[in-house]
Design an enzyme around this catalytic site. Sequence first.
Site, PDB file in Angstrom:
ATOM      1  N   ASP A 467       0.791  -1.251  -0.008  1.00  0.00           N
ATOM      2  CA  ASP A 467       0.027   0.283  -0.005  1.00  0.00           C
ATOM      3  C   ASP A 467       0.707   1.251  -0.057  1.00  0.00           C
ATOM      4  O   ASP A 467       2.077   1.407   0.248  1.00  0.00           O
ATOM      5  CB  ASP A 467      -0.965   0.016   1.200  1.00  0.00           C
ATOM      6  N   ASP A 536     -10.919   1.696  -2.912  1.00  0.00           N
ATOM      7  CA  ASP A 536     -11.658   1.366  -1.530  1.00  0.00           C
ATOM      8  C   ASP A 536     -12.950   1.506  -1.448  1.00  0.00           C
ATOM      9  O   ASP A 536     -13.701   1.109  -0.796  1.00  0.00           O
ATOM     10  CB  ASP A 536     -11.190   2.596  -0.548  1.00  0.00           C
TER      11      ASP A 536
END
Length: 717
Positions: A467, A536
Amino acid sequence: MPAISFAPASRTWLLRTPGSAYALRVDGDDVPRHLHWGEPLTLDQADSLPLPADLSGFNGFEGHTPVGEELPVDGGSRFGAPSLQLRFADGVRALEPVADGHSLTEQPTGATLLLHFRDRHYPLRITLGYQVHDDSDVIERWTELTHTGTDSEAGDGTEQGPITVLRADSAAWSLPPRDDYRLSHTTGAWAAETQLRRSQLSYGETVLTSRRGVTGHHAQPWAMVDAGDADEQHGQVWSTALAWSGSWRITLQRTADNALGLSAGAGHEGLTVRLAPGATHSTPRLAGLYSGGGFGGTSRSWHAHIRAHLLPHPDETRPVLYNSWEATAFAVTLEGQQQLAAHAAALGVELFVMDDGWFGARRNDRAGLGDWTPYAGAFPDGLQPLVDSVHGLGMRFGLWVEPEMVNPDSDLYRAHPDWVLHQPNRRRTELRHQLVLNLARPEVAEWMYDWLTRLVGDHGIDYLKWDMNRPFTEAGGSADPDDPDLLWTDYVRHYYQVVDRLRADHPALRIEACSSGGGRVDLGVLARHDQVWTSDNTDASDRLVIQDGYAQVYPVRTMAAWVTDVPNQQTGRSIPLRFRFHSAMSGVLGLGGELDRWTGAELKEAAELIAEYRTIRHLVQHGALYRLRPPRSQNELTAVQYTAADAAEAVVFGWLEQRRFGRPQPPLRLAGLDRDARYRDRRSGAVHHGAVLLEHGLDLELPPGDWASAVVHLVRV
Ligand code: GLA
């Protein structure tokens, strides 16, 4: 005919791909001029093309036509957006390139052409690179700059001193003249990535860019242009995509006389590169594609190229994944993860990924980033018990990491406050309570590689979700104080190197790319990651839009999509499980919910749908994508189809979010099938003629009501 051929008398080069041709000519002034990019031509035909008129003869104000050069430099009477702009050490800015030979290399599967130029006076060599492949219509281009001076002591102010590169794009493309031009690209934001925009291109300069140090959510480093007449099935489309994961810029220039040129490369405006005597600067590759097959053909060609030439494991099947983030957030415990893993395994999940919260003092997003040892309160015996139980359940084990970041409240930051991007006399801007580690520094890159390779090796970790949750600010701390902006390039190169070294150390390791969802996806990322966390936002309806934009250029086999709980965490919307599954099954299927709270009926349905996905995923992940009905209108059907290369099988997805006015849905016309064959619907057993499916369509037999969806798997009889 070879992939690249040359007519020496006119100095005309022809590059051929299976479905296109590209021609250029080095003119009498040694300027490499663009001749053709489009349908196939022979060398004879290319040789016969006249050079486009130069307007400078008519009126002193026109200068050189700003479109139509292969690398428009800043110099002479060029007033358009330059692809190459330099300042020599004595302050001179204008470039005067002189042709200086070429080299042509034939490879078994393609060819590479290097065109060399030198400056008429200053110690500079410019090389334009072109590569073609015999199985792809993509042409790759790049530029290399070498300071050919030998006096390493030469300081500023002398002609031999360091050269300041103000702009070095990878390449410039020119389009053939058309009456009008239309631009397709994506805009986006966190939780709203890759939204396709298609609009008439304005006169003047249009800039798509990221100034964030990473590719970014807000625009994708690709562009497609057509004359306003292309659609999914038909029409000429020219497109380009950059293989770079830092800041970038694409400048489209529609001139007053209606010519269109496009220049693209790494870095945003204002960043410079210092070229010392003896040094070489190479730009990243910029890929260009002409397709005569409309937007659908363009996307399929990009997917095929990325599969054949970029993806590390193109033939692999991506496993069904479970990720703990939406279920637990930071409240990670050994028992909780083991419970989720047991549920996931029972559903048929193949890869279990523990997300954020497993390390250091990471109980929320304010602390712990940078301290990559398991949190003893949750994992008293380290990670191994969890890894072992996941493996024992027959799944692979994956782990979330965010190697490029640090919370100021961490042992790492307390030990190395100078390891972050920062500048003297400036505050350190925190975003999500974190700072960016200065990966441009070799010792930071080494530290990162070291703990990652040990983490993976010591625990038998199969998968990393890598990430990167914030952009650069106060981007100071270059390894070379004389070249402060070098940091922006070195950062990206070191990120590539760490990922590449990890892969080399652990050939079985697979690595997902994530950046607050889809904030870092580009051809550079796809060359070294196995899949991408698309967004997301896991709302199944929003996802249809995001996934449509993602797959314009990037292959679906890299597009991760989870089924999560309702109401959705991002949108608060509650969509039935089946629709949520069908939305995620049109990508790389994953799950992300609190499985321990799913009812028995939900778990049963989920297991059935995962089993169904396994029977169609070879088509989703390896087939050719046909967008039958794009998700533009809320009230109408969205549909995609994935077809096997030999048209022996296809799977069709249809989603109807809302039913209005009780209208029946007309049959859905399919694409890419064998007209003369018959296809059996694997679920109903019904047999359809290929020609009928193509001309009249398929009744998806959607269930009644809103949120109706269907998956139909057709197999040639
Ligand atoms: C980012 C990612 C999410 C999740 C969180 C964890 O937002 O996109 O999927 O991993 O970080 O903090």
